[in-house]
Design an enzyme around this catalytic site. Structure first.
Site, PDB file in Angstrom:
ATOM      1  CB  CYS A  86      -0.910  -0.010   1.226  1.00 13.94           C
ATOM      2  SG  CYS A  86      -1.899  -1.507   1.376  1.00 13.94           S
TER       3      CYS A  86
ATOM      4  NE  ARG B   1       4.338   1.784  -1.609  1.00 14.44           N
ATOM      5  CZ  ARG B   1       5.534   1.347  -1.225  1.00 14.44           C
ATOM      6  NH1 ARG B   1       6.608   1.707  -1.895  1.00 14.44           N
ATOM      7  NH2 ARG B   1       5.653   0.552  -0.192  1.00 14.44           N
TER       8      ARG B   1
ATOM      9  CD1 TRP C  79      -2.546  -4.667  -4.944  1.00 17.88           C
ATOM     10  CD2 TRP C  79      -2.126  -6.020  -3.213  1.00 17.88           C
ATOM     11  NE1 TRP C  79      -2.432  -5.940  -5.437  1.00 17.88           N
ATOM     12  CE2 TRP C  79      -2.178  -6.804  -4.388  1.00 17.88           C
ATOM     13  CE3 TRP C  79      -1.872  -6.665  -2.006  1.00 17.88           C
ATOM     14  CZ2 TRP C  79      -1.989  -8.175  -4.386  1.00 17.88           C
ATOM     15  CZ3 TRP C  79      -1.689  -8.032  -2.003  1.00 17.88           C
ATOM     16  CH2 TRP C  79      -1.747  -8.772  -3.183  1.00 17.88           C
TER      17      TRP C  79
ATOM     18  CG  ASN D 151       2.659  -0.834   3.169  1.00 17.55           C
ATOM     19  OD1 ASN D 151       2.091  -1.865   2.814  1.00 17.55           O
ATOM     20  ND2 ASN D 151       3.729  -0.359   2.547  1.00 17.55           N
ATOM     21  N   GLY D 152       1.524  -3.228   5.341  1.00 22.65           N
ATOM     22  CA  GLY D 152       2.102  -4.433   5.927  1.00 22.65           C
ATOM     23  C   GLY D 152       1.018  -5.434   6.245  1.00 22.65           C
TER      24      GLY D 152
ATOM     25  CD  GLU E 173      10.808  -9.808 -17.238  1.00 23.34           C
ATOM     26  OE1 GLU E 173      10.358  -8.649 -17.182  1.00 23.34           O
ATOM     27  OE2 GLU E 173      10.662 -10.632 -16.313  1.00 23.34           O
TER      28      GLU E 173
ATOM     29  CE  LYS F  17       7.614  -6.748 -17.362  1.00 22.59           C
ATOM     30  NZ  LYS F  17       8.044  -7.773 -16.560  1.00 22.59           N
TER      31      LYS F  17
ATOM     32  CD  GLU G 246       4.151  -8.081 -15.173  1.00 27.62           C
ATOM     33  OE1 GLU G 246       3.972  -8.156 -13.947  1.00 27.62           O
ATOM     34  OE2 GLU G 246       5.265  -7.840 -15.672  1.00 27.62           O
TER      35      GLU G 246
ATOM     36  CG  HIS H 183      11.215 -34.246 -23.997  1.00 24.26           C
ATOM     37  ND1 HIS H 183      11.613 -35.559 -24.119  1.00 24.26           N
ATOM     38  CD2 HIS H 183      12.200 -33.497 -24.543  1.00 24.26           C
ATOM     39  CE1 HIS H 183      12.791 -35.611 -24.696  1.00 24.26           C
ATOM     40  NE2 HIS H 183      13.179 -34.369 -24.973  1.00 24.26           N
TER      41      HIS H 183
ATOM     42  CE  LYS I 212       7.877  -0.913 -10.269  1.00 31.67           C
ATOM     43  NZ  LYS I 212       8.120  -1.472 -11.608  1.00 31.67           N
TER      44      LYS I 212
END
Length: 603
Positions: free
Chosen positions: A2, A27, A74, A98-99, A479, A483, A486, A502, A598
Site C-alpha cells: 500500500c 503501490r 492493495w 502498510n504491511g 521474462e 510481461k 501481467e 517431451h 509494484k
C-alpha cells in the site's frame, strides 16, 4: 504494497495528500482515503472510498486542515470496499497501515471489540489496540510502544489522535517510511516519489523508533525513550523524471528510457576500460573467495538472475543457483561462508527477498544486493550493495529496472572473471566494449517500434500464446512471457525449445500463436527446426531473430547484431514493446494491471 502519505505544516493538507496518493497509486489502487485534523470539528475527519484516487478526489472536496494522512490500498485482509479502505478510526485514534499483522485475530479477541469494528482488516484492529492503551495512559508514545510490542508481522503506521492537533506519529517494522521537511512543513511517505519534490534531503525512519512530527519539527526516539539522529540521504535523480511526459503510459516512457539508464548504470562502473565497484564500496573478496553463488529474487528480478547465471557460469566457471525468494528458506538450502548470495529487487523492499537475505546471512553467507532504491531495507541489510541507475519506475510491469539489473550482472561477471585471472585485462576490455554497445542496440529497436506494434495486432484476440527459445533466449522468454501475462491478461508460457517433444508440443494446434526467439549462433539450426515443428502443426509464428541469422526466405523482426552473450537486453526490449502494444490496443490500464502492485511488502 500500500501507499502512505502524511503532512503537517502551514498549508492545506488536502491537496498535498491527494497529489502524493496519485504518485503512490502504483503501490495499490483498490481504494484510497485521507484523514485530516479539522479545527472546526476539533477531531480527525476521514474520507475514503473504493476505487482510484480520482474517485477520492471527487469525494473529498470539503475536508480542510493543515495536518493529515492518506493511503492507497492493495487489499490483503478484507475485500475491496469503502469500509475496508484506510484510514481507519477507532475511538480517538486514526491510522493508515502498510504491511500485514499475523496475530490480529488474537488481538481482536483479546480486546473483545469484534462488534465495534467496521471493517474486516487487520489494520483497524491495530487502531483499536492503540486506542485501548491510549485510554489507559493518556500518553501517545506509551500507547504506541505497548501496542507495537504485541504485533507480529510487518507494519508501517502513520497515526493521529483527535486530542493532539497538528501532530502525526509514525513507526515501522520492515515496511518503509521516509521523511523530509522544508520551510512549509514535514512530510512522510512510503516512497520518495510522493515527497521528493519538497526536499532532496530525506531519511528512512529507523525500525521500531517512534517519530513525532508537528508543524516543522521532527523528534525521533527509540523504544527506551532515547533520542535518535536521522541519517539523511540525498535524492540523486530529478523528481520531474517521475512524470509521464509525452507518453500515454509510464510503461512506454520507461521502455524508452532504457538506453540512457543502461548506459548510466554501466559507465559509472568503468575505470580505464575495466569494471570497477570501488565507488559502490563492494569488497572484491566476495567475488574472489566464493565457491558458489545463489541468486535470490522474485518474478522479474529472478529472471535477471537467470541471465546472470548464464553469463557468470560461462565466463567465471563457478556454479550459480537461482532461487525463488518465497521458497528459499523452506528448501533447506546449502549455505556456508563460501556462498555468495546475490539478492535482486527493484524496490529493495520485497519481503520474501528480504527474509531470504536475513536467513542466508544468519547461516554464514556473504551478501551482495542489486537494488534501485537508495537506503531501502534490503540495501541496508546487505553486506554489499550495487544500486542500479534506473531512476523511478512507476509502471507495475518492470522494464528499465530489469534491464539495468541485467547490466549489473554483466559487470559482476566481468569483474569476477578479471579478479580470478580467467580473463586478461585485454579480454575484459573487449567484454566491456561489447557491453557498451547495448544501449545503441536498444535504441535501434525503439526506432522501429511501429514494426513491433504491427506484429502485436495478431495477438489482440487470442487467449493463449507460447514462446520458444534456446540457451540465453530461454530465460529472456520467461521474462517476456511474464510481461505479456501481467499486462494483457493473455495466458502465456515460455518453453525451452528442446522440451517441445517431451510433452508440450501437444498444446500446439492450428493457429496457436507461438513467439520464437533466435539470437544464439550455435543454436540456429536446432531452433529453426523447432520453429518448423510448431509451424507444421499449424502454429502462427512471430519470430524475433538476430539479423545475421535471418535467412533469405524467412520473415521476422530482425534484432541488432551483437555477440550472442549480449543479446539478452535488446531481445527483451522488443518483447516489452510487444506486450505493451497488446495491452494498450486492448484498452487495458497498462500501468496498473489487475490484482497487482509494484512493491510486494507482504508474504
Amino acid at each position: 504494497m500500500c501507499g502512505i502519505i502524511g503532512y503537517t505544516g502551514f498549508s492545506e493538507a488536502r491537496g498535498i495528500l491527494l497529489k502524493g496518493l496519485k504518485s503512490l497509486e502504483y503501490r495499490g489502487y483498490d481504494s484510497a482515503g485521507i484523514a485530516i485534523y479539522s479545527k472546526s470539528y476539533d477531531e480527525v475527519l476521514v474520507t475514503k472510498c473504493k476505487g482510484r484516487v480520482a474517485a477520492l478526489e471527487d469525494k473529498a472536496t470539503s475536508i480542510e486542515g493543515t495536518t493529515g494522512i492518506g493511503h492507497t490500498r492493495w487489499a490483503t485482509h478484507g475485500g475491496v470496499s469503502d469500509q475496508n479502505s484506510h484510514p481507519h478510526k477507532f475511538g480517538s485514534v486514526t491510522l493508515v497501515h502498510n504491511g500485514i499483522i499475523e496475530n490480529y485475530e488474537a488481538i481482536k479477541n483479546q480486546l473483545g471489540v469484534e462488534k465495534m469494528l467496521k471493517s474486516q482488516t487487520d489494520s483497524e484492529v491495530v487502531a483499536a489496540l492503540i486506542s485501548t492503551y491510549y485510554n489507559q495512559s493518556g500518553e501517545p508514545e506509551r500507547a504506541i510502544i505497548k501496542a507495537i510490542k504485541e504485533l507480529k508481522g510487518t507494519f508501517a503506521l502513520a497515526i493521529m489522535f483527535d486530542d493532539i492537533p497538528n501532530t502525526i506519529y509514525a513507526v515501522r517494522n520492515v515496511s518503509p517510511i521516509i521523511c523530509c521537511k522544508n520551510e512549509n512543513g514535514v512530510y512522510i511517505a512510503s516512497d520518495i516519489t510522493a515527497i521528493g519534490e519538497y526536499s532532496k534531503d530525506y531519511f528512512v525512519i529507523p525500525e521500531l523508533a517512534i517519530v513525532k512530527i508537528c508543524n516543522n519539527s521532527i523528534v525521533i526516539k527509540d523504544l527506551a525513550g532515547e533520542s535518535i539522529e536521522p541519517e539523511y540521504m540525498t535524492l540523486d535523480w530529478d523528481i520531474n523524471d517521475s512524470g509521464k511526459k509525452e507518453f500515454p503510459f509510464y510503461m512506454e516512457k520507461e521502455i524508452h528510457e532504457q538506453p540512457r539508464v543502461i548506459e548510466k548504470t554501466i559507465e559509472s562502473r568503468i575505470k580505464n576500460g575495466l569494471p570497477d565497484f570501488e565507488a559502490d564500496g563492494v569488497d572484491d573478496s566476495i567475488l574472489t573467495e566464493c565457491e558458489s553463488i545463489t541468486v535470490i529474487a522474485c518474478g522479474t528480478a529472478m529472471h535477471s538472475g537467470l541471465i546472470g547465471k548464464h553469463i557468470i557460469e560461462k565466463y567465471c566457471k563457478i556454479p550459480v543457483n537461482v532461487q525463488m525468494a518465497s521458497e528459499y528458506m523452506y528448501n533447506d538450502p546449502i549455505i556456508n561462508d563460501k556462498t555468495l548470495v546475490i539478492c535482486v529487487s527493484q524496490s529493495g523492499e520485497t519481503i520474501d527477498t528480504l527474509e531470504a537475505l536475513k536467513y542466508a546471512r544468519k547461516h554464514g553467507a556473504r551478501s551482495l544486493s542489486i537494488v534501485n532504491v537508495k537506503g531501502s531495507t534490503i540495501a541496508r541489510e546487505s553486506e554489499n550493495v550495487i544500486y542500479t541507475n534506473a531512476g523511478p519506475e512507476i509502471a507495475v510491469a518492470s522494464t528499465k529496472a530489469y534491464t539495468t539489473q541485467v547490466a549489473v550482472f554483466y559487470l559482476i561477471c566481468a569483474r569476477m572473471s578479471l579478479l580470478k585471472g580467467i580473463m586478461s585485462e585485454n579480454e575484459t576490455k573487449e567484454f566491456i566494449c561489447e557491453l557498451m554497445k547495448i544501449p545503441n542496440a536498444v535504441q535501434c529497436i525503439l526506432n522501429r517500434k511501429e514494426e513491433i506494434h504491427h506484429l502485436s495486432k495478431s495477438l489482440l484476440t487470442v487467449e493463449h500464446t507460447f514462446m520458444i527459445g534456446r540457451g540465453l533466449d530461454y530465460p529472456t522468454l520467461l521474462e517476456a512471457s511474464l510481461k505479456l501475462k501481467e499486462i494483457s491478461y493473455i495466458h502465456s508460457e515460455a518453453f525451452a525449445s528442446g522440451e517441445l517433444k517431451h510433452g508440450t508440443i501437444a498444446l500446439i494446434t492450428k493457429k496457436t500463436p507461438v513467439i520464437a526467439l533466435l539470437t544464439q549462433d550455435k543454436l540456429k539450426s536446432k531452433q529453426i527446426s523447432n520453429i518448423r515443428e510448431v509451424q507444421s502443426r499449424g502454429a502462427n509464428v512471430i519470430a524475433f531473430i538476430k539479423e545475421s541469422l535471418i535467412g533469405d526466405s524467412e520473415y521476422a523482426f530482425s534484432l541488432p547484431n551483437l555477440t550472442d552473450d549480449f543479446m539478452a537486453i535488446p531481445s527483451i526490449t522488443a518483447m516489452q514493446l510487444l506486450a505493451y502494444y497488446v495491452s494498450a490496443d486492448k484498452g487495458l490500464d497498462v500501468d496498473k494491471p489487475r490484482n497487482l502492485a509494484k512493491v510486494v511488502t507482504v508474504e
